[in-house]
Motif scaffolding. Structure first.
Motif, PDB file in Angstrom:
ATOM      1  N   UNK A  29      47.518  39.754  60.994  1.00 26.95           N
ATOM      2  CA  UNK A  29      48.368  40.013  59.821  1.00 26.95           C
ATOM      3  C   UNK A  29      48.835  41.465  59.802  1.00 26.95           C
ATOM      4  N   UNK A  30      47.937  42.395  60.118  1.00 30.05           N
ATOM      5  CA  UNK A  30      48.304  43.813  60.150  1.00 30.05           C
ATOM      6  C   UNK A  30      49.347  44.086  61.226  1.00 30.05           C
ATOM      7  N   UNK A  31      49.182  43.491  62.396  1.00 31.15           N
ATOM      8  CA  UNK A  31      50.140  43.675  63.477  1.00 31.15           C
ATOM      9  C   UNK A  31      51.507  43.125  63.087  1.00 31.15           C
ATOM     10  N   UNK A  32      51.509  41.968  62.416  1.00 33.97           N
ATOM     11  CA  UNK A  32      52.766  41.378  61.956  1.00 33.97           C
ATOM     12  C   UNK A  32      53.463  42.256  60.932  1.00 33.97           C
ATOM     13  N   UNK A  33      52.675  42.852  60.038  1.00 30.79           N
ATOM     14  CA  UNK A  33      53.246  43.739  59.024  1.00 30.79           C
ATOM     15  C   UNK A  33      53.824  44.992  59.662  1.00 30.79           C
ATOM     16  N   UNK A  34      53.153  45.519  60.664  1.00 32.39           N
ATOM     17  CA  UNK A  34      53.661  46.712  61.355  1.00 32.39           C
ATOM     18  C   UNK A  34      54.917  46.389  62.164  1.00 32.39           C
ATOM     19  N   UNK A  35      54.980  45.184  62.711  1.00 30.70           N
ATOM     20  CA  UNK A  35      56.138  44.795  63.510  1.00 30.70           C
ATOM     21  C   UNK A  35      57.380  44.576  62.651  1.00 30.70           C
ATOM     22  N   UNK A  62      53.096  50.090  57.504  1.00 34.77           N
ATOM     23  CA  UNK A  62      53.389  48.731  57.071  1.00 34.77           C
ATOM     24  C   UNK A  62      54.729  48.603  56.357  1.00 34.77           C
ATOM     25  N   UNK A  63      55.316  49.727  55.943  1.00 35.66           N
ATOM     26  CA  UNK A  63      56.603  49.675  55.266  1.00 35.66           C
ATOM     27  C   UNK A  63      56.776  50.849  54.328  1.00 35.66           C
ATOM     28  N   UNK A  64      57.708  50.672  53.395  1.00 38.98           N
ATOM     29  CA  UNK A  64      58.037  51.717  52.432  1.00 38.98           C
ATOM     30  C   UNK A  64      57.529  51.316  51.052  1.00 38.98           C
ATOM     31  N   UNK A  65      56.649  52.121  50.465  1.00 39.39           N
ATOM     32  CA  UNK A  65      56.188  51.793  49.111  1.00 39.39           C
ATOM     33  C   UNK A  65      57.229  52.215  48.079  1.00 39.39           C
ATOM     34  N   UNK A  66      57.417  51.380  47.067  1.00 44.29           N
ATOM     35  CA  UNK A  66      58.287  51.690  45.939  1.00 44.29           C
ATOM     36  C   UNK A  66      57.391  51.733  44.710  1.00 44.29           C
ATOM     37  N   UNK A  67      57.278  52.924  44.115  1.00 41.69           N
ATOM     38  CA  UNK A  67      56.390  53.106  42.964  1.00 41.69           C
ATOM     39  C   UNK A  67      57.137  52.880  41.666  1.00 41.69           C
ATOM     40  N   UNK A  68      56.516  52.147  40.763  1.00 43.39           N
ATOM     41  CA  UNK A  68      57.066  51.932  39.430  1.00 43.39           C
ATOM     42  C   UNK A  68      56.056  52.500  38.442  1.00 43.39           C
ATOM     43  N   UNK A  69      56.534  53.418  37.619  1.00 47.13           N
ATOM     44  CA  UNK A  69      55.636  54.028  36.646  1.00 47.13           C
ATOM     45  C   UNK A  69      56.380  55.023  35.782  1.00 47.13           C
TER      46      UNK A  69
END
Length: 83
Positions: A29-35, A62-69
């Motif tokens: 799952x981690x490899x798939x997320x990185x790919x 794993x990607x770009x985090x989008x913070x909501x707050x």
């Protein structure tokens, strides 16, 4: 017959998979997320635990985090040493 020589990372992964079968599933799952990195929404972005998770998500590739707050998200990030 001789077995092929594995690099150290592959060797570590194979050991982890033998010790805990769940690890092999998670590493797939981690490899798939990185790919295929995605943007992921992190709600309650002013909470320190959420900020740390978002930072780990980004640093893990794993990607770009989008913070909501609230507006103090930026102050909290600076307090954690993130510019």
């Amino acid at each position: 017959a001789t077995k092929p020589i594995l690099d150290m990372a592959s060797y570590r992964d194979s050991l982890r998979a033998r010790l805990n079968p769940t690890t092999s599933v998670l590493s797939l799952a981690y490899e798939g997320a990185k790919a295929h990195p995605k943007r992921v929404l992190f709600a309650e972005g002013e909470e320190e635990v959420v900020l740390r998770a978002a930072i780990a998500f980004k640093e893990g590739g794993y990607g770009t985090p989008v913070l909501v707050g609230r507006e103090d998200v930026y102050d909290n990030l600076r307090a954690l040493g993130i510019q």
